[in-house]
Design a protein around this motif. Sequence first.
Motif, short mmCIF file in Angstrom:
data_model
loop_
_atom_site.label_atom_id
_atom_site.label_comp_id
_atom_site.label_asym_id
_atom_site.label_seq_id
_atom_site.Cartn_x
_atom_site.Cartn_y
_atom_site.Cartn_z
N SER A 70 0.86 -1.18 0.00
CA SER A 70 0.00 0.00 0.00
C SER A 70 0.90 1.24 0.00
N PRO A 71 0.36 2.41 -0.36
CA PRO A 71 1.18 3.63 -0.32
C PRO A 71 1.77 3.89 1.06
N GLU A 72 1.04 3.62 2.14
CA GLU A 72 1.57 3.84 3.48
C GLU A 72 2.78 2.93 3.73
N GLN A 73 2.68 1.68 3.33
CA GLN A 73 3.81 0.75 3.51
C GLN A 73 4.98 1.15 2.63
N LEU A 74 4.69 1.55 1.40
CA LEU A 74 5.76 1.91 0.46
C LEU A 74 6.53 3.12 0.96
N ARG A 75 5.85 4.07 1.57
CA ARG A 75 6.53 5.28 2.05
C ARG A 75 7.63 4.91 3.06
N LYS A 76 7.33 3.99 3.98
CA LYS A 76 8.33 3.56 4.96
C LYS A 76 9.41 2.73 4.30
N THR A 77 9.04 1.88 3.35
CA THR A 77 10.03 1.05 2.65
C THR A 77 11.04 1.91 1.92
N VAL A 78 10.56 2.93 1.23
CA VAL A 78 11.45 3.83 0.48
C VAL A 78 12.36 4.59 1.43
N ARG A 79 11.83 5.07 2.54
CA ARG A 79 12.65 5.81 3.50
C ARG A 79 13.77 4.93 4.05
N ASP A 80 13.44 3.69 4.45
CA ASP A 80 14.47 2.78 4.96
C ASP A 80 15.49 2.45 3.88
N HIS A 81 15.02 2.27 2.65
CA HIS A 81 15.89 1.94 1.53
C HIS A 81 16.89 3.07 1.27
N GLN A 82 16.44 4.30 1.30
CA GLN A 82 17.34 5.42 1.04
C GLN A 82 18.31 5.64 2.20
N ASN A 83 17.88 5.36 3.41
CA ASN A 83 18.80 5.46 4.54
C ASN A 83 19.92 4.43 4.44
N GLU A 84 19.60 3.25 3.91
CA GLU A 84 20.62 2.22 3.73
C GLU A 84 21.64 2.61 2.66
N LEU A 85 21.15 3.30 1.60
CA LEU A 85 22.04 3.67 0.50
C LEU A 85 22.90 4.89 0.82
N ALA A 86 22.51 5.68 1.80
CA ALA A 86 23.26 6.90 2.12
C ALA A 86 24.64 6.54 2.65
N ASP A 87 25.68 7.20 2.10
CA ASP A 87 27.05 6.93 2.53
C ASP A 87 27.64 8.07 3.35
#
Length: 396
Positions: free
Chosen positions: A134-151
Motif C-alpha cells: 500500500s502507499p503507506e507501507q511503500l513510504r516507509k520502505t522507500v525511506r528505509d531503503h534510502q537510509n541504507e544507501l546513504a554513505d
Amino acid sequence: MDFGAVTCGNGGGGVCVEAVDVASLDDASLDARLRLIGQGRNRLEGFLAEVVAEKTRRSSSFDALNSLKGELRQSGHQAQRTMRSADQLEKLEATRDALVDSRINSEHARILGSAAESGPMDEAKMLAAAETQSPEQLRKTVRDHQNELADDDGAKRLERQRKKRTASFTERDDGMWQLFALFDPSAAAGIRVALNKATDDDWRQDNRREHTADRHRRADALERLITRTVSNGGHEQPQGTTLLLMASYDLVDNKLGNPRLADGTPLPAPEFHRLACDADILTGLFREADSEPIWMGSTSRHPNFALRVALEARDQGCIGCAKAPEWCVSHHIVEWQDGGPTQPDNLVLVCHDCHQKVHYRNWAVEKHPDTGRRHLRPPWQEPPKPQFEANTPLRL
C-alpha cells in the motif's frame, strides 16, 4: 459478466469505461467496476505525463502550464503539481510504464518520484515493492531503503530536503483556508514539539474540559503560535502585522455597517468587533459602486501606506490571478519613468509572476467595460472594441 469495459478505437491501447446503471449492480460487480475505473485513471495519469513532458520539450514549461490551465481548466496549483509529476515520471520510465499498465497507482508513482528527487534509489527494487504494498507501507520502505544507501549519514539527503522546504496558504472552495508546508525532519521535530506543547497547554488551561476535538485544539494552537506573542507578564498580544478590515460608515445613523475583510469576505459583527479591538483606525473615502479610492497624490515612485491600503481595498489582490495582496507589488500602468503618476487610477496590484507577464510577455492591463474592475488581457486575445459615446457624432 460485462462491467462496462469496451475496446477503444486505438487498437486497445487504452481503457474505456461505458456508462451503466450502477444501481442494478451487485457488490461484486461494483468492486469490479471500481477496479476498471482505477485502471483507466492510472493509464490516463501516465498518458497525461507523457503529453505534458512532450509539450514542455517542444515549447517551454510556461506554455505547458498555460495549456493545462486552458485545456484541462486546472488551477495554478493543480497545474504545477501535474507539471512536477510529468517531470518525475519522465526520469522514471519504468515507473511510468507500471502506472500505464496499472501495476501501481498514481500515489505509488508520486512517492517514487519524490524519493528519486531527494536521494539515491534503486528504481527496480522499489517498483517491485510498490506493486505489492500500500502507499503507506511503500513510504516507509522507500525511506528505509534510502537510509541504507546513504554513505554520509544522510547529510546530503537532509540538505536536499531543506532546499525543498515550502509553505502556501490557499482558499478552498468552501471558503476555508488551507495552510500547507514542507519541512525537513530536523525543523519538523522542533515545530512538532512546539505545536504539541501549545495544544497540551490549551487543554490544561481549559478548566471546563470542554469536549473539543484534538484537531480543533491543534488548529487553535497553531493560530496562536503564528499570530500572537506572549509578553513578560504572560499576556498574549497580537504580532506586529497589519490586518486590513473594511466597514462603511452611515452618516445618517452614525454607525458602521457592512464589515468585511480587504478581499470582500463579509465578517459577522461579533468577529469584526473582536478584531477591531487590536486595530488602528485609518480613514479613507471610496466610491461605493466599485471601491475606487478618491484621488491621493504622491510624488514618490512607491505608494505610501494609505495609498497601498486603498489599492488593496479596490483590487483585493492580483488583478491577473487573484493572489493575495501581501504577495503583490504596485504596478504603474504608465511607467513612472515615462511620467506615470503614483495615483490610484495609474496603479494596479499584480503578483511577481503576473508582473513578468506585463513587462516581458505583452500582457495588457485593461478595465472591464461593465464592472469597471482591472484585469490582465493575454496577448492572444483581441482587445475590446471601443464603444461609441451617445453624444459622439458619426463622420460620413
